[in-house]
Design a protein around this motif. Structure first.
Motif, PDB file in Angstrom:
ATOM      1  N   ALA A  10       0.886  -1.184   0.000  1.00  0.00           N
ATOM      2  CA  ALA A  10       0.000   0.000   0.000  1.00  0.00           C
ATOM      3  C   ALA A  10       0.916   1.223   0.000  1.00  0.00           C
ATOM      4  O   ALA A  10       1.078   1.899   1.015  1.00  0.00           O
ATOM      5  CB  ALA A  10      -0.901  -0.036   1.230  1.00  0.00           C
ATOM      6  N   THR A  12       3.123   4.748  -1.572  1.00  0.00           N
ATOM      7  CA  THR A  12       2.936   6.095  -2.118  1.00  0.00           C
ATOM      8  C   THR A  12       3.026   6.077  -3.641  1.00  0.00           C
ATOM      9  O   THR A  12       2.216   6.714  -4.321  1.00  0.00           O
ATOM     10  CB  THR A  12       4.033   7.039  -1.551  1.00  0.00           C
ATOM     11  OG1 THR A  12       4.048   6.913  -0.138  1.00  0.00           O
ATOM     12  CG2 THR A  12       3.770   8.476  -1.948  1.00  0.00           C
ATOM     13  N   ILE A  13       4.010   5.373  -4.183  1.00  0.00           N
ATOM     14  CA  ILE A  13       4.200   5.381  -5.645  1.00  0.00           C
ATOM     15  C   ILE A  13       2.982   4.795  -6.363  1.00  0.00           C
ATOM     16  O   ILE A  13       2.570   5.302  -7.400  1.00  0.00           O
ATOM     17  CB  ILE A  13       5.524   4.660  -6.039  1.00  0.00           C
ATOM     18  CG1 ILE A  13       5.698   4.548  -7.560  1.00  0.00           C
ATOM     19  CG2 ILE A  13       5.670   3.291  -5.439  1.00  0.00           C
ATOM     20  CD1 ILE A  13       6.084   5.796  -8.233  1.00  0.00           C
ATOM     21  N   SER A  35      -1.587  -5.237   1.937  1.00  0.00           N
ATOM     22  CA  SER A  35      -0.731  -4.516   2.876  1.00  0.00           C
ATOM     23  C   SER A  35      -0.472  -5.457   4.037  1.00  0.00           C
ATOM     24  O   SER A  35      -1.328  -6.293   4.357  1.00  0.00           O
ATOM     25  CB  SER A  35      -1.438  -3.252   3.385  1.00  0.00           C
ATOM     26  OG  SER A  35      -0.773  -2.749   4.524  1.00  0.00           O
ATOM     27  N   SER A  36       0.661  -5.307   4.715  1.00  0.00           N
ATOM     28  CA  SER A  36       0.922  -6.165   5.872  1.00  0.00           C
ATOM     29  C   SER A  36      -0.012  -5.807   7.024  1.00  0.00           C
ATOM     30  O   SER A  36      -0.166  -6.579   7.967  1.00  0.00           O
ATOM     31  CB  SER A  36       2.387  -6.028   6.302  1.00  0.00           C
ATOM     32  OG  SER A  36       2.662  -4.683   6.589  1.00  0.00           O
ATOM     33  N   ARG A  40      -4.625  -0.893   7.141  1.00  0.00           N
ATOM     34  CA  ARG A  40      -4.110  -0.047   6.054  1.00  0.00           C
ATOM     35  C   ARG A  40      -4.593  -0.574   4.701  1.00  0.00           C
ATOM     36  O   ARG A  40      -4.920   0.197   3.804  1.00  0.00           O
ATOM     37  CB  ARG A  40      -2.590   0.017   6.117  1.00  0.00           C
ATOM     38  CG  ARG A  40      -2.075   1.377   5.766  1.00  0.00           C
ATOM     39  CD  ARG A  40      -0.635   1.648   6.110  1.00  0.00           C
ATOM     40  NE  ARG A  40       0.267   0.549   5.905  1.00  0.00           N
ATOM     41  CZ  ARG A  40       0.968  -0.024   6.873  1.00  0.00           C
ATOM     42  NH1 ARG A  40       0.844   0.387   8.114  1.00  0.00           N
ATOM     43  NH2 ARG A  40       1.783  -1.019   6.611  1.00  0.00           N
ATOM     44  N   ASN A  74      12.414  -2.236  -0.166  1.00  0.00           N
ATOM     45  CA  ASN A  74      13.258  -3.021  -1.065  1.00  0.00           C
ATOM     46  C   ASN A  74      13.650  -4.414  -0.565  1.00  0.00           C
ATOM     47  O   ASN A  74      13.884  -5.321  -1.361  1.00  0.00           O
ATOM     48  CB  ASN A  74      14.522  -2.213  -1.383  1.00  0.00           C
ATOM     49  CG  ASN A  74      14.174  -0.863  -1.981  1.00  0.00           C
ATOM     50  OD1 ASN A  74      13.178  -0.740  -2.681  1.00  0.00           O
ATOM     51  ND2 ASN A  74      14.980   0.154  -1.694  1.00  0.00           N
ATOM     52  N   LYS A  95      12.227  -0.756  -8.535  1.00  0.00           N
ATOM     53  CA  LYS A  95      13.673  -0.738  -8.366  1.00  0.00           C
ATOM     54  C   LYS A  95      13.995  -0.363  -6.940  1.00  0.00           C
ATOM     55  O   LYS A  95      13.164   0.299  -6.312  1.00  0.00           O
ATOM     56  CB  LYS A  95      14.352   0.234  -9.330  1.00  0.00           C
ATOM     57  CG  LYS A  95      13.666   1.597  -9.501  1.00  0.00           C
ATOM     58  CD  LYS A  95      13.245   2.423  -8.314  1.00  0.00           C
ATOM     59  CE  LYS A  95      14.330   2.974  -7.417  1.00  0.00           C
ATOM     60  NZ  LYS A  95      13.774   3.951  -6.428  1.00  0.00           N
ATOM     61  N   TYR A 284       4.664   6.314 -16.560  1.00  0.00           N
ATOM     62  CA  TYR A 284       4.245   5.054 -15.943  1.00  0.00           C
ATOM     63  C   TYR A 284       3.187   4.353 -16.795  1.00  0.00           C
ATOM     64  O   TYR A 284       3.131   3.124 -16.863  1.00  0.00           O
ATOM     65  CB  TYR A 284       3.734   5.312 -14.525  1.00  0.00           C
ATOM     66  CG  TYR A 284       4.821   5.891 -13.640  1.00  0.00           C
ATOM     67  CD1 TYR A 284       5.719   5.048 -12.989  1.00  0.00           C
ATOM     68  CD2 TYR A 284       4.978   7.264 -13.489  1.00  0.00           C
ATOM     69  CE1 TYR A 284       6.726   5.568 -12.191  1.00  0.00           C
ATOM     70  CE2 TYR A 284       5.985   7.790 -12.704  1.00  0.00           C
ATOM     71  CZ  TYR A 284       6.859   6.940 -12.057  1.00  0.00           C
ATOM     72  OH  TYR A 284       7.871   7.454 -11.269  1.00  0.00           O
TER      73      TYR A 284
HETATM   74  P1  NDP Z   1       6.215   3.888   0.822  1.00  0.00           P
HETATM   75  O1  NDP Z   1       6.976   4.153   2.055  1.00  0.00           O
HETATM   76  O2  NDP Z   1       5.082   4.794   0.482  1.00  0.00           O
HETATM   77  O3  NDP Z   1       5.606   2.411   0.860  1.00  0.00           O
HETATM   78  C1  NDP Z   1       6.434   1.291   1.112  1.00  0.00           C
HETATM   79  C2  NDP Z   1       5.789   0.396   2.158  1.00  0.00           C
HETATM   80  O4  NDP Z   1       5.726   1.105   3.366  1.00  0.00           O
HETATM   81  C3  NDP Z   1       4.362   0.024   1.812  1.00  0.00           C
HETATM   82  O5  NDP Z   1       4.356  -1.166   1.086  1.00  0.00           O
HETATM   83  C4  NDP Z   1       3.686  -0.083   3.170  1.00  0.00           C
HETATM   84  O6  NDP Z   1       3.707  -1.417   3.652  1.00  0.00           O
HETATM   85  C5  NDP Z   1       4.568   0.724   4.097  1.00  0.00           C
HETATM   86  N1  NDP Z   1       3.803   1.905   4.504  1.00  0.00           N
HETATM   87  C6  NDP Z   1       3.265   2.853   3.715  1.00  0.00           C
HETATM   88  N2  NDP Z   1       2.605   3.772   4.460  1.00  0.00           N
HETATM   89  C7  NDP Z   1       2.740   3.372   5.745  1.00  0.00           C
HETATM   90  C8  NDP Z   1       2.305   3.892   6.981  1.00  0.00           C
HETATM   91  N3  NDP Z   1       1.575   5.006   7.057  1.00  0.00           N
HETATM   92  N4  NDP Z   1       2.648   3.229   8.094  1.00  0.00           N
HETATM   93  C9  NDP Z   1       3.390   2.109   8.040  1.00  0.00           C
HETATM   94  N5  NDP Z   1       3.819   1.572   6.893  1.00  0.00           N
HETATM   95  C10 NDP Z   1       3.510   2.204   5.768  1.00  0.00           C
HETATM   96  O7  NDP Z   1       7.292   3.766  -0.343  1.00  0.00           O
HETATM   97  P2  NDP Z   1       7.368   4.344  -1.817  1.00  0.00           P
HETATM   98  O8  NDP Z   1       6.066   4.268  -2.506  1.00  0.00           O
HETATM   99  O9  NDP Z   1       8.047   5.643  -1.796  1.00  0.00           O
HETATM  100  O10 NDP Z   1       8.386   3.256  -2.467  1.00  0.00           O
HETATM  101  C11 NDP Z   1       8.019   1.915  -2.614  1.00  0.00           C
HETATM  102  C12 NDP Z   1       8.915   1.225  -3.630  1.00  0.00           C
HETATM  103  O11 NDP Z   1       8.795   1.886  -4.881  1.00  0.00           O
HETATM  104  C13 NDP Z   1      10.393   1.223  -3.307  1.00  0.00           C
HETATM  105  O12 NDP Z   1      10.963   0.040  -3.808  1.00  0.00           O
HETATM  106  C14 NDP Z   1      10.929   2.417  -4.084  1.00  0.00           C
HETATM  107  O13 NDP Z   1      12.304   2.273  -4.414  1.00  0.00           O
HETATM  108  C15 NDP Z   1      10.068   2.365  -5.326  1.00  0.00           C
HETATM  109  N6  NDP Z   1       9.834   3.671  -5.957  1.00  0.00           N
HETATM  110  C16 NDP Z   1       9.988   3.787  -7.315  1.00  0.00           C
HETATM  111  C17 NDP Z   1       9.730   4.941  -7.971  1.00  0.00           C
HETATM  112  C18 NDP Z   1       9.813   5.000  -9.463  1.00  0.00           C
HETATM  113  O14 NDP Z   1       9.560   6.053 -10.025  1.00  0.00           O
HETATM  114  N7  NDP Z   1      10.135   3.926 -10.149  1.00  0.00           N
HETATM  115  C19 NDP Z   1       9.350   6.156  -7.230  1.00  0.00           C
HETATM  116  C20 NDP Z   1       9.148   5.933  -5.817  1.00  0.00           C
HETATM  117  C21 NDP Z   1       9.395   4.728  -5.223  1.00  0.00           C
HETATM  118  P3  NDP Z   1       2.397  -2.315   3.544  1.00  0.00           P
HETATM  119  O15 NDP Z   1       2.226  -2.572   2.099  1.00  0.00           O
HETATM  120  O16 NDP Z   1       2.686  -3.512   4.336  1.00  0.00           O
HETATM  121  O17 NDP Z   1       1.263  -1.499   4.051  1.00  0.00           O
END
Ligand code: NDP
Length: 338
Positions: A10, A12-13, A35-36, A40, A74, A95, A284
């Motif tokens: 779940a 941000t990207i 999501s874990s 969420r 990652n 990535k 994308y």
């Molecule tokens: P986020 O931090 O938004 O999400 C990563 C994980 O963090 C989620 O899977 C989620 O776990 C957990 N998480 C998110 N929100 C919360 C919260 N409020 N509390 C606790 N845990 C949370 O990461 P990004 O979206 O920035 O990046 C994710 C991946 O995408 C990375 O591998 C990054 O390198 C890649 N990325 C690639 C981009 C591109 O343009 N190609 C751009 C940005 C990122 P769960 O699923 O268990 O809820």
């Protein structure tokens, strides 16, 4: 037939870009998110109009989906991709593919053995600007390429100032976050592979736990081209850019190291300056279109699993150089699984 996607993470990207990109395809559908945290997952599904929310990968893989998009932190990519491949689901993975290039090779080998498509979500290859630069170089418009410069130091937005700057075990740090993109974009635009790298990294006040938040790398490519790349999380007022200088001309691109179809590319030769025109398709969305085509057996993802191995191998070499103070050679064999 539509491609039914399961989101692993779940993230941000996914919320900012990938959900829209999947829905922009005439044959793309999001069936479920995992999501874990069950809370969420449910909240994310509700906010994004996703029909199902699950909290285990097993449940997601047992549901009626064709492909997964992995955008967890990652350290989780490896096991999640291996499980998806075992379940016969196609994998578009963020990535860096994994924490080490050895793990990335394991993922690509598993995908190949399972007969599924695996792609790396290196979005910048899908930018019209970078494709215009690659085409201009391939058409000989700058003569023989000599040197390249990549300016990709940004300010990490506050909402992303989490695991990237605090958790080495999650694959934090600017090298695994941005240098992988720069290595991939250099390979794509130049049509060449890096052979050596020398790098310095820094911790300029944002990242903790021994992680780096800035890097400068110098690369030597097979053809003899030398390149420099600058990646950072801490520069609030810097522009991004990409330049390639050749014997007969220079390509000077501004504001192109970005997630948006933005920026400009100027070709300067003895004849004067020309702004190159290029398409402004969402990066994308184009990545998804090509991935769907690859599932149908038409071509390959914009960035393949092997491209993901290459970019991670290059990033690993940059970290090794920064840690050892030595120039590190990149074994071309490490960029593939053959
Ligand atoms: P986020 O931090 O938004 O999400 C990563 C994980 O963090 C989620 O899977 C989620 O776990 C957990 N998480 C998110 N929100 C919360 C919260 N409020 N509390 C606790 N845990 C949370 O990461 P990004 O979206 O920035 O990046 C994710 C991946 O995408 C990375 O591998 C990054 O390198 C890649 N990325 C690639 C981009 C591109 O343009 N190609 C751009 C940005 C990122 P769960 O699923 O268990 O809820």
């Amino acid at each position: 037939m539509s491609v039914r996607w399961g989101l692993v993470g779940a993230s941000t990207i996914a919320r900012q870009f990938m959900i829209n990109a999947i829905r922009a395809q005439s044959d793309g559908e999001i069936a479920a998110v995992m999501s874990s945290s069950p809370e969420r997952a449910t909240a994310y599904a509700r906010e994004n109009g996703i029909p199902a929310a699950v909290s285990t990968l097993d449940a997601l893989l047992k549901s009626d989906i064709d492909a997964v998009y992995i955008s967890t932190t990652n350290e989780l990519h490896l096991e999640q991709a291996l499980a998806a491949a075992r379940a016969g689901k196609h994998v578009l993975c963020e990535k860096p593919l994994a924490l080490t290039s050895a793990d990335a090779r394991t993922m690509v080998a598993a995908a190949r053995a399972a007969g599924i498509v695996l792609g790396t979500n290196h979005h910048l290859r899908n930018a019209g600007a970078h494709r215009a630069m690659r085409e201009a170089i391939a058409a000989g418009r700058i003569g023989k390429p000599i040197a390249a410069r990549v300016f990709h130091s940004v300010y990490l937005p506050e909402n992303l100032q989490g695991w990237r700057i605090t958790k080495p075990e999650a694959g934090g740090g600017v090298v695994l976050d941005i240098t992988v993109h720069d290595a991939d974009t250099l390979r794509f635009v130049l049509g060449d592979d890096p052979l050596e790298v020398s790098a310095f990294t820094q911790s300029a006040g944002m990242a903790g736990s021994g992680l780096e938040d800035g890097a400068m790398c110098i690369w030597r490519f097979k053809s003899g081209v030398i390149a420099q790349s600058h990646e950072g999380f801490t520069t609030k007022f810097a522009d991004t850019g990409f330049e390639v200088h050749g014997s007969d001309g220079s390509l000077i691109a501004s504001n192109v190291m970005t997630q948006k179809p933005a920026g400009s590319v100027m070709l300067r030769t003895a004849k004067g300056e020309e702004q190159l025109s290029f398409d402004r398709e969402d990066l994308y969305s184009r990545s998804l279109r090509q991935f769907h085509a690859a599932i149908r057996g038409e071509g390959q993802p914009a960035a393949t699993g092997e491209d993901g191995i290459w970019s991670l191998t290059a990033a690993e070499a940059a970290l090794q150089s920064a840690n050892s103070g030595k120039v590190v050679r990149i074994d071309p064999k490490l960029g593939s699984i053959d």
